[in-house]
Design an enzyme around this catalytic site. Structure first.
Site, PDB file in Angstrom:
ATOM      1  N   GLU A 189     -48.537  34.773  44.748  1.00  0.00           N
ATOM      2  CA  GLU A 189     -48.857  34.578  43.342  1.00  0.00           C
ATOM      3  C   GLU A 189     -50.207  33.881  43.152  1.00  0.00           C
ATOM      4  OE1 GLU A 189     -47.074  32.291  39.420  1.00  0.00           O
ATOM      5  OE2 GLU A 189     -45.673  33.099  40.899  1.00  0.00           O
ATOM      6  N   LYS A 229     -38.747  26.912  38.275  1.00  0.00           N
ATOM      7  CA  LYS A 229     -39.432  27.975  39.016  1.00  0.00           C
ATOM      8  C   LYS A 229     -40.832  27.506  39.384  1.00  0.00           C
ATOM      9  CE  LYS A 229     -41.983  31.864  39.606  1.00  0.00           C
ATOM     10  NZ  LYS A 229     -43.454  32.010  39.589  1.00  0.00           N
ATOM     11  N   ASP A 264     -35.181  28.130  55.670  1.00  0.00           N
ATOM     12  CA  ASP A 264     -34.335  28.953  54.810  1.00  0.00           C
ATOM     13  C   ASP A 264     -34.578  28.576  53.351  1.00  0.00           C
ATOM     14  OD1 ASP A 264     -32.362  30.363  53.500  1.00  0.00           O
ATOM     15  OD2 ASP A 264     -30.782  29.897  54.939  1.00  0.00           O
ATOM     16  N   HIS A 323     -54.012  30.476  34.175  1.00  0.00           N
ATOM     17  CA  HIS A 323     -53.516  31.413  35.184  1.00  0.00           C
ATOM     18  C   HIS A 323     -54.353  32.687  35.228  1.00  0.00           C
ATOM     19  CE1 HIS A 323     -50.476  33.278  37.767  1.00  0.00           C
ATOM     20  NE2 HIS A 323     -50.564  34.347  37.011  1.00  0.00           N
TER      21      HIS A 323
END
Length: 438
Positions: free
Chosen positions: A85, A262, A278, A375
């Site tokens: 991202e 998130k 993991d 962004h």
């Protein structure tokens, strides 16, 4: 190494890939062979993949980047991130620089034990069952340590405790769940805790006359919580209030909390992936912890304290530095070396700190320039590539897209396509021979 890291991180993003690798070699984060391995694109041979999963057909590669300026508990770290991202690495590095210049990051791990569950779906009497298990508690712990967890015991870990829980079935009867609490030392501990639970199945059935139905670890490890605290001193009062309000929004509204968390995981997951940990297990534990009071909430909170802004991350974050992919995959091993962590707890603390730093960067952007400008400015290169721009055309397309973004506050792929068409028309030469004129 600290002063050297500060030196190489100045202008690190402006360096070419070759120069970045050279700089990391100079400070000892990489050796010649490791830098060469990365320069050549990492793993090519699928034989290692065959050892990890079934039906292997190749590797899926993510970009591997480095976060700069991360100082945690007074120590500088080279933090690897495997992520696709746009803006994550840049935003984290920029925010980390702000913190190191104006504040601090401190961390701790509260508790040591992971949790294994032994479930009995239907029991006759919970009171009788609990009494029988607790009367054999010491024996069960000693047997598990002697027969299964002896390797951990030698390293100072092993099974520490046993607890019995009543879980109502909803039909007037109960299921019983035994929690096995174990210190896994520097391993994540999933395999060994599962083995311990399976081993204890038979003696539990013998002592109680009841039937064990399931044995499995829990990823909600509220017995081992990682805490990170960011403090920024003499912050602009208006900015501090905006971030505090944004944090309250995420505490009170689950729709916002999901996106906030998130953003925290934007910092956490890439490190877990890079180090072969993991990330799915960590995410499951964090999300479960986020709704422990019955409502899904932010796992970070920000508040004003005098002239300072304080941020806190607190959640289960169980990782390992030994075993599994971490010590088998060459890129994971290389990432662990770059981090130079001494223990699983230290790795957990670094990861938590990066997650909190990432959260601060996002909240600052959201409450000032907005997510689009922050962004999308970094997303212009992806749009240029998507439009079909060649390497030498990308800077010119990016510059024009940034101008459009500043005026319209939004850009899209169609804008990039139009810009590229205009650029090529103006130069009146085929794309393959386009020269860079500025």
């Amino acid at each position: 190494m600290t002063k050297q890291l500060q030196d190489i991180f100045k202008g690190f993003s402006k360096l070419s890939r070759e120069e970045r690798l050279k700089a990391l070699k100079e400070v000892g984060a990489l050796n010649e062979a490791e830098a060469d391995y990365l320069a050549k694109g990492g793993l090519k041979d699928t034989s290692l993949g065959e050892k990890f999963i079934e039906n292997v057909i190749g590797y899926f590669q993510l970009p591997l980047g480095v976060v700069t300026n991360m100082r945690v508990d007074g120590k500088d770290f080279v933090v690897p991130m495997a992520v696709e991202e746009t803006s994550i690495v840049a935003a984290c590095s920029k925010t980390a620089k702000w913190i190191r210049e104006s504040g601090s990051i401190t961390t701790e791990v509260v508790g040591n034990e992971i949790i294994g569950q032994i479930q009995l779906a239907k029991i006759r009497s919970f009171a009788d069952f609990e009494k029988q298990i607790l009367s054999q508690k010491n024996y069960l712990i000693e047997a598990a340590n002697r027969e299964v967890a002896f390797g951990l015991v030698r390293r100072g870990g092993g099974v520490r405790d046993l607890q019995v829980r009543r879980v109502p079935r909803g039909d007037g009867t109960d299921m019983a769940v035994i929690h096995i609490l174990m210190d896994p030392c520097d391993a994540m501990g999933a395999n060994i805790i599962n083995q311990v639970c399976e081993y204890l199945k038979e003696p539990i059935e013998q002592f109680t006359g009841e039937k064990v139905t399931m044995c499995i670890l829990s990823n909600l490890v509220d017995s081992k919580v990682t805490r990170a605290v960011v403090r920024i001193d003499d912050i602009d009062p208006e900015l501090a209030e905006k971030i505090e309000e944004a944090s309250l929004f995420a505490q009170m509204d689950p729709y916002r909390a999901a996106t906030n968390n998130k953003g925290v995981l934007n910092g956490i997951d890439p490190i877990l992936i890079a180090t072969g940990n993991d990330w799915r297990a960590v995410e499951a534990g964090i999300h479960a912890y986020a709704c422990r009071d019955g409502q899904y909430r932010s796992i970070t909170r920000w508040y004003r304290e005098g002239k300072s802004l304080v941020g806190v991350f607190e959640a289960p974050l169980v990782v390992g530095t030994v075993g599994g992919v971490t010590t088998l995959h060459p890129t994971a091993m290389l990432s662990m070396k770059m981090l130079d962590t001494k223990s699983a707890n230290e790795l957990s603390r670094i990861v938590a700190a990066v997650g909190l730093v990432q959260n601060l960067g996002a909240l600052k952007a959201l409450t000032t320039v907005g997510i689009i400008e922050g962004h999308m400015k970094l997303h212009t290169k992806n749009l240029a590539l998507g439009a079909g721009a060649e390497e030498k055309e990308i800077p010119m397309v990016q510059k024009k897209l940034e101008e459009i973004l500043a005026i319209r506050k939004r850009i899209s792929l169609s804008n990039a396509v139009d810009v590229l068409k205009e650029l090529r028309a103006a130069q009146k030469t085929p794309a393959s021979t386009t020269q860079h004129h500025s």
